[in-house]
Design a protein around this motif. Sequence first.
Motif, short mmCIF file in Angstrom:
data_model
loop_
_atom_site.label_atom_id
_atom_site.label_comp_id
_atom_site.label_asym_id
_atom_site.label_seq_id
_atom_site.Cartn_x
_atom_site.Cartn_y
_atom_site.Cartn_z
N ALA A 143 1.17 -1.64 0.14
CA ALA A 143 0.08 -0.39 -0.09
C ALA A 143 0.79 1.39 -0.41
CB ALA A 143 -0.97 -0.79 1.66
N ASP A 144 2.10 1.08 0.84
CA ASP A 144 3.26 2.59 1.20
C ASP A 144 3.55 2.78 -0.21
OD1 ASP A 144 2.32 2.92 3.10
OD2 ASP A 144 3.72 1.54 4.17
N SER A 145 4.03 1.24 -1.09
CA SER A 145 4.35 1.36 -2.55
C SER A 145 3.67 1.81 -3.02
CB SER A 145 4.93 0.42 -3.21
OG SER A 145 5.92 -0.41 -1.77
N VAL A 146 2.37 1.65 -3.11
CA VAL A 146 1.42 2.15 -4.59
C VAL A 146 1.40 3.75 -4.56
CG1 VAL A 146 -0.77 2.43 -5.00
CG2 VAL A 146 0.31 0.04 -5.28
N ALA A 147 0.75 4.36 -2.99
CA ALA A 147 0.60 5.41 -3.28
C ALA A 147 2.25 6.34 -3.50
CB ALA A 147 0.21 5.59 -1.21
N PHE A 148 2.88 5.99 -3.17
CA PHE A 148 4.31 6.56 -3.48
C PHE A 148 4.96 7.21 -4.88
CE2 PHE A 148 8.79 6.78 -4.33
CZ PHE A 148 9.27 7.74 -3.76
N LEU A 149 4.19 5.69 -5.38
CA LEU A 149 4.36 5.49 -6.67
C LEU A 149 2.99 6.69 -8.23
CD1 LEU A 149 4.17 2.24 -9.31
CD2 LEU A 149 2.88 4.17 -10.09
N VAL A 150 2.00 7.06 -7.23
CA VAL A 150 1.11 7.43 -7.70
C VAL A 150 1.58 8.99 -7.55
CG1 VAL A 150 -0.89 8.63 -6.81
CG2 VAL A 150 -0.56 6.64 -7.02
N ASP A 151 2.39 9.40 -6.32
CA ASP A 151 2.87 10.90 -6.10
C ASP A 151 4.06 11.18 -6.66
OD1 ASP A 151 0.65 11.10 -4.69
OD2 ASP A 151 2.05 10.50 -2.48
N ASN A 152 4.85 9.94 -6.85
CA ASN A 152 6.72 9.98 -7.77
C ASN A 152 6.72 8.84 -8.97
OD1 ASN A 152 7.99 10.95 -5.73
ND2 ASN A 152 6.72 9.63 -4.36
N GLU A 153 5.41 9.27 -10.07
CA GLU A 153 5.03 8.04 -11.13
C GLU A 153 5.71 8.94 -12.34
OE1 GLU A 153 2.02 7.60 -14.55
OE2 GLU A 153 1.44 8.42 -13.30
N GLU A 154 6.80 10.45 -12.12
CA GLU A 154 7.87 11.06 -13.16
C GLU A 154 8.83 10.26 -12.47
OE1 GLU A 154 4.99 12.06 -11.87
OE2 GLU A 154 3.69 13.21 -12.85
N VAL A 155 8.88 10.81 -11.38
CA VAL A 155 10.64 10.25 -11.09
C VAL A 155 10.78 8.62 -11.37
CG1 VAL A 155 12.00 9.81 -9.00
CG2 VAL A 155 10.44 11.84 -9.70
N LEU A 156 9.60 7.07 -10.97
CA LEU A 156 10.16 6.72 -10.66
C LEU A 156 10.14 6.42 -12.54
CD1 LEU A 156 7.38 4.82 -8.62
CD2 LEU A 156 9.49 4.44 -8.16
N PHE A 157 9.55 6.73 -13.52
CA PHE A 157 9.66 6.16 -14.73
C PHE A 157 10.94 6.99 -15.20
CE2 PHE A 157 9.36 7.55 -19.07
CZ PHE A 157 9.30 6.77 -19.72
N VAL A 158 11.50 7.95 -15.45
CA VAL A 158 13.12 8.05 -15.65
C VAL A 158 13.84 7.03 -14.81
CG1 VAL A 158 14.66 10.29 -15.12
CG2 VAL A 158 12.06 10.64 -15.65
N GLY A 159 13.60 7.17 -13.13
CA GLY A 159 14.81 5.99 -12.74
C GLY A 159 14.99 4.34 -14.18
N TYR A 160 13.36 4.68 -14.13
CA TYR A 160 13.75 3.47 -14.72
C TYR A 160 13.84 3.08 -15.87
CZ TYR A 160 11.30 1.49 -10.91
OH TYR A 160 10.53 0.34 -9.57
N ALA A 161 13.53 3.95 -16.84
CA ALA A 161 14.06 4.20 -18.12
C ALA A 161 15.77 4.46 -18.11
CB ALA A 161 13.36 5.31 -18.59
N VAL A 162 16.40 5.25 -17.22
CA VAL A 162 17.85 5.59 -16.88
C VAL A 162 18.38 3.93 -16.69
CG1 VAL A 162 19.73 6.13 -16.38
CG2 VAL A 162 18.07 7.75 -17.27
N ILE A 163 18.16 3.14 -15.73
CA ILE A 163 18.24 2.62 -15.31
C ILE A 163 18.32 0.65 -16.29
CG2 ILE A 163 18.94 0.74 -13.47
CD1 ILE A 163 17.57 3.43 -11.73
N TYR A 164 17.61 0.78 -17.09
CA TYR A 164 17.47 -0.40 -17.73
C TYR A 164 17.55 -0.84 -19.07
CZ TYR A 164 15.61 -2.30 -12.97
OH TYR A 164 15.76 -2.87 -11.99
N LEU A 165 17.13 1.26 -19.33
CA LEU A 165 16.25 0.90 -20.92
C LEU A 165 17.76 1.73 -21.67
CD1 LEU A 165 12.71 2.30 -21.30
CD2 LEU A 165 13.79 0.10 -21.90
N LEU A 166 18.31 2.54 -21.01
CA LEU A 166 19.23 3.70 -21.57
C LEU A 166 20.25 2.49 -21.55
CD1 LEU A 166 21.04 6.01 -22.69
CD2 LEU A 166 20.91 7.36 -20.02
N PHE A 167 20.69 1.78 -19.95
CA PHE A 167 21.51 0.96 -19.75
C PHE A 167 22.31 -0.30 -21.13
CE2 PHE A 167 22.94 -3.08 -17.88
CZ PHE A 167 24.68 -2.73 -17.34
#
Length: 230
Positions: A57-81
Amino acid sequence: MSTAIPSSTVHDVEASPAGSARAGGIGALVATATFLFGIVLFVTQLADFTAPDTTVADSVAFLVDNEEVLFVGYAVIYLLFGLAIVPLVRALQQRLHRAEPELSAMSAVFGYIWVGLMFATGMVLTIGMGAVADMAGDSAQAQSLFTAIDTVGNGLGGGNELVGGVWILLVSRAAQRAAALPRWLNVLGIVTALAGIVTVIPALTEVGMVFGLGCIAWFAAVGRELLVRP
């Protein structure tokens, strides 16, 4: 009629390994940057998201509030890598194939598998987390979807470092036998690789941090070698 090959063509053919090495060196430095970016991001802005006591529940709430940060993070860490290590895998295979054809070929297979896993993980997480955010109004459904996506993402690329570890191990062993990279760098690669491989054991998943830190040093050093001594 002359059948001589134009000098420009000969030059292009001979220069291609050096060009591949330069591309691989740049890729290795980009990969280094993605590792550094990921570590900094997860110990700062995403610290609450990755804390051991965080509930779904905490993770989902955090995701909703920080969706853009998570998107950029995953795009860099996985796709750019993933993009960055494609030329690196190719450059290292070219560097090693004459002296160690079998090991270099096997290493390339694992390198490209790692690329595929990084792309798959990145796409699952970037698209999946967006879907979770869209379902935030239905808490139970959002949490169920988050759990599924998180499990798939970990299975593909976050749960252990086996494939990456095997790739670095094969490259380091081939380079050691062919004297294609400095001795200390091959030792660093082997130690880093073993730290990644043992993460398949559930009790040793925390050793993944050693793999991550070792990768930063290994990618940076390999990138320098490919650029300075192509």
